[in-house]
Write an enzyme that holds these catalytic residues in place. Structure first.
Site, PDB file in Angstrom:
ATOM      1  N   ASP A   1      -0.828  -0.405   3.314  1.00 25.24           N
ATOM      2  CA  ASP A   1      -1.674   0.680   2.822  1.00 25.24           C
ATOM      3  C   ASP A   1      -1.915   1.654   3.980  1.00 25.24           C
ATOM      4  O   ASP A   1      -1.116   2.549   4.219  1.00 25.24           O
ATOM      5  CB  ASP A   1      -2.960   0.046   2.274  1.00 25.24           C
ATOM      6  CG  ASP A   1      -3.885   1.036   1.603  1.00 25.24           C
ATOM      7  OD1 ASP A   1      -3.478   2.179   1.377  1.00 25.24           O
ATOM      8  OD2 ASP A   1      -5.034   0.661   1.297  1.00 25.24           O
TER       9      ASP A   1
ATOM     10  N   LYS B   1       2.512   2.185   0.513  1.00 29.42           N
ATOM     11  CA  LYS B   1       1.884   3.407   0.003  1.00 29.42           C
ATOM     12  C   LYS B   1       2.037   4.491   1.059  1.00 29.42           C
ATOM     13  O   LYS B   1       1.176   4.642   1.923  1.00 29.42           O
ATOM     14  CB  LYS B   1       0.389   3.167  -0.256  1.00 29.42           C
ATOM     15  CG  LYS B   1       0.073   2.162  -1.352  1.00 29.42           C
ATOM     16  CD  LYS B   1      -1.441   1.994  -1.464  1.00 29.42           C
ATOM     17  CE  LYS B   1      -1.832   1.032  -2.563  1.00 29.42           C
ATOM     18  NZ  LYS B   1      -3.289   0.765  -2.564  1.00 29.42           N
TER      19      LYS B   1
ATOM     20  N   PHE C   1      -4.896   1.830  -6.220  1.00 28.96           N
ATOM     21  CA  PHE C   1      -5.107   0.406  -5.986  1.00 28.96           C
ATOM     22  C   PHE C   1      -4.248  -0.387  -6.966  1.00 28.96           C
ATOM     23  O   PHE C   1      -4.157  -0.031  -8.140  1.00 28.96           O
ATOM     24  CB  PHE C   1      -6.582   0.060  -6.185  1.00 28.96           C
ATOM     25  CG  PHE C   1      -6.914  -1.332  -5.746  1.00 28.96           C
ATOM     26  CD1 PHE C   1      -7.112  -1.622  -4.415  1.00 28.96           C
ATOM     27  CD2 PHE C   1      -7.008  -2.354  -6.680  1.00 28.96           C
ATOM     28  CE1 PHE C   1      -7.400  -2.918  -4.006  1.00 28.96           C
ATOM     29  CE2 PHE C   1      -7.299  -3.654  -6.281  1.00 28.96           C
ATOM     30  CZ  PHE C   1      -7.493  -3.944  -4.947  1.00 28.96           C
ATOM     31  N   VAL C   2      -3.596  -1.448  -6.488  1.00 29.19           N
ATOM     32  CA  VAL C   2      -2.742  -2.263  -7.363  1.00 29.19           C
ATOM     33  C   VAL C   2      -3.142  -3.735  -7.334  1.00 29.19           C
ATOM     34  O   VAL C   2      -3.773  -4.206  -6.378  1.00 29.19           O
ATOM     35  CB  VAL C   2      -1.241  -2.121  -7.000  1.00 29.19           C
ATOM     36  CG1 VAL C   2      -0.721  -0.734  -7.314  1.00 29.19           C
ATOM     37  CG2 VAL C   2      -0.994  -2.472  -5.532  1.00 29.19           C
TER      38      VAL C   2
ATOM     39  N   ASP D   1      -4.801  -9.003  -5.284  1.00 28.49           N
ATOM     40  CA  ASP D   1      -6.028  -9.234  -6.049  1.00 28.49           C
ATOM     41  C   ASP D   1      -6.935  -8.024  -6.121  1.00 28.49           C
ATOM     42  O   ASP D   1      -6.874  -7.119  -5.289  1.00 28.49           O
ATOM     43  CB  ASP D   1      -6.834 -10.350  -5.388  1.00 28.49           C
ATOM     44  CG  ASP D   1      -7.473  -9.885  -4.082  1.00 28.49           C
ATOM     45  OD1 ASP D   1      -6.734  -9.462  -3.177  1.00 28.49           O
ATOM     46  OD2 ASP D   1      -8.717  -9.911  -3.987  1.00 28.49           O
TER      47      ASP D   1
ATOM     48  N   ARG E   1      -4.364 -12.323  -9.019  1.00 25.70           N
ATOM     49  CA  ARG E   1      -3.223 -12.745  -8.184  1.00 25.70           C
ATOM     50  C   ARG E   1      -2.146 -13.430  -9.011  1.00 25.70           C
ATOM     51  O   ARG E   1      -0.979 -13.425  -8.659  1.00 25.70           O
ATOM     52  CB  ARG E   1      -3.689 -13.731  -7.098  1.00 25.70           C
ATOM     53  CG  ARG E   1      -4.609 -13.133  -6.059  1.00 25.70           C
ATOM     54  CD  ARG E   1      -4.702 -14.076  -4.857  1.00 25.70           C
ATOM     55  NE  ARG E   1      -5.830 -13.767  -3.987  1.00 25.70           N
ATOM     56  CZ  ARG E   1      -5.799 -12.847  -3.030  1.00 25.70           C
ATOM     57  NH1 ARG E   1      -4.710 -12.142  -2.837  1.00 25.70           N
ATOM     58  NH2 ARG E   1      -6.858 -12.629  -2.277  1.00 25.70           N
TER      59      ARG E   1
HETATM   60  P1  IMP Z   1      -3.880  -1.864   5.409  1.00 27.48           P
HETATM   61  O1  IMP Z   1      -4.374  -2.452   6.691  1.00 27.48           O
HETATM   62  O2  IMP Z   1      -4.735  -0.705   4.964  1.00 27.48           O
HETATM   63  O3  IMP Z   1      -2.415  -1.489   5.466  1.00 27.48           O
HETATM   64  O4  IMP Z   1      -4.105  -2.931   4.266  1.00 27.48           O
HETATM   65  C1  IMP Z   1      -3.343  -4.036   4.207  1.00 27.48           C
HETATM   66  C2  IMP Z   1      -3.900  -5.137   3.342  1.00 27.48           C
HETATM   67  O5  IMP Z   1      -4.901  -4.688   2.415  1.00 27.48           O
HETATM   68  C3  IMP Z   1      -2.789  -5.675   2.480  1.00 27.48           C
HETATM   69  O6  IMP Z   1      -2.075  -6.671   3.153  1.00 27.48           O
HETATM   70  C4  IMP Z   1      -3.514  -6.153   1.256  1.00 27.48           C
HETATM   71  O7  IMP Z   1      -3.927  -7.481   1.439  1.00 27.48           O
HETATM   72  C5  IMP Z   1      -4.693  -5.235   1.136  1.00 27.48           C
HETATM   73  N1  IMP Z   1      -4.409  -4.138   0.182  1.00 27.48           N
HETATM   74  C6  IMP Z   1      -4.042  -2.873   0.469  1.00 27.48           C
HETATM   75  N2  IMP Z   1      -3.861  -2.135  -0.634  1.00 27.48           N
HETATM   76  C7  IMP Z   1      -4.117  -2.967  -1.665  1.00 27.48           C
HETATM   77  C8  IMP Z   1      -4.073  -2.806  -3.106  1.00 27.48           C
HETATM   78  O8  IMP Z   1      -3.774  -1.735  -3.662  1.00 27.48           O
HETATM   79  N3  IMP Z   1      -4.380  -3.907  -3.847  1.00 27.48           N
HETATM   80  C9  IMP Z   1      -4.715  -5.103  -3.284  1.00 27.48           C
HETATM   81  N4  IMP Z   1      -4.757  -5.299  -1.958  1.00 27.48           N
HETATM   82  C10 IMP Z   1      -4.458  -4.253  -1.158  1.00 27.48           C
END
Ligand code: IMP
Ligand code: MG
Length: 176
Positions: A103, A131, A152-153, A159, A165
């Site tokens: 993300d 993303k 958000f997915v 989850d 999940r």
């Molecule tokens: P980041 O540090 O912002 O890249 O977020 C990474 C972690 O956030 C991922 O490994 C997921 O566990 C969680 N995450 C990010 N986006 C989503 C989403 O859309 N749905 C569910 N979990 C998410």
């Protein structure tokens, strides 16, 4: 699809995910044909992707799990808590990190920096979902399943507030 208080809509169907997992496994099998990689799956979200991917890997390889949780319901805080469960020697190993979704990229960039310091021969990342519009940290992802919008997915390991999940397909939340 109603999960808790929110309505989710289909984004990627089981068959589509399956097809992509097979393609990615094929690429990894080719790229690492002469190596014995150590896969590191990031819990919790990547557990289903890792299970499906690993069963298509034909390499002599090992798999380990780590946990590194930062996510607070539907918004990323960008704050890292801690890394649990890394008992393996990474020195001179070829590491492949298995992520469910990238993300902001903060989680991954922290992880890469940390693991880089343990002296592996190489580190690459396989992420089922990315993303691109949300990316804030600079991370290089060798194998990407799907590039998806910022929504958000949930499902296929991912989850919403702990739920969803178990879903076979991936669903997205409509933003208004
Ligand atoms: P980041 O540090 O912002 O890249 O977020 C990474 C972690 O956030 C991922 O490994 C997921 O566990 C969680 N995450 C990010 N986006 C989503 C989403 O859309 N749905 C569910 N979990 C998410
Ligand atoms: Mg994750």
């Amino acid at each position: 699809m109603k999960i808790r208080d929110k309505e989710f809509f289909i984004l990627l169907k089981e068959a589509e995910i399956r097809k992509r997992v097979l393609e990615i496994a094929g690429e990894i099998n080719r790229d690492y044909a002469k190596k014995q990689p150590l896969f590191i799956s990031v819990l919790n979200g990547a557990f289903i992707f890792a299970a499906d991917l690993m069963r298509e890997i034909r390499l002599s390889s090992t798999l380990s799990f780590i946990k590194l949780s930062t996510y607070d319901q539907t918004s990323s805080t960008g704050k890292i808590k801690e890394l649990i469960g890394l008992n393996e020697q990474l020195f001179k190993k070829d590491i492949i990190i298995i992520e469910d979704i990238v993300d902001s990229g903060f989680t991954l960039s922290y992880l890469l920096e940390h693991l880089q310091g343990l002296g592996p021969s190489s580190i690459e990342v396989v992420a089922l979902l990315v993303k691109p519009e949300s990316l804030k940290a600079e991370v290089s992802i060798k194998y990407t399943g799907f590039r998806i919008p910022e929504n958000f997915v949930v499902g296929y390991g991912l989850d919403y507030d702990g739920y969803g999940r178990n879903l076979k397909d991936i669903y997205f939340l409509k933003t208004d």
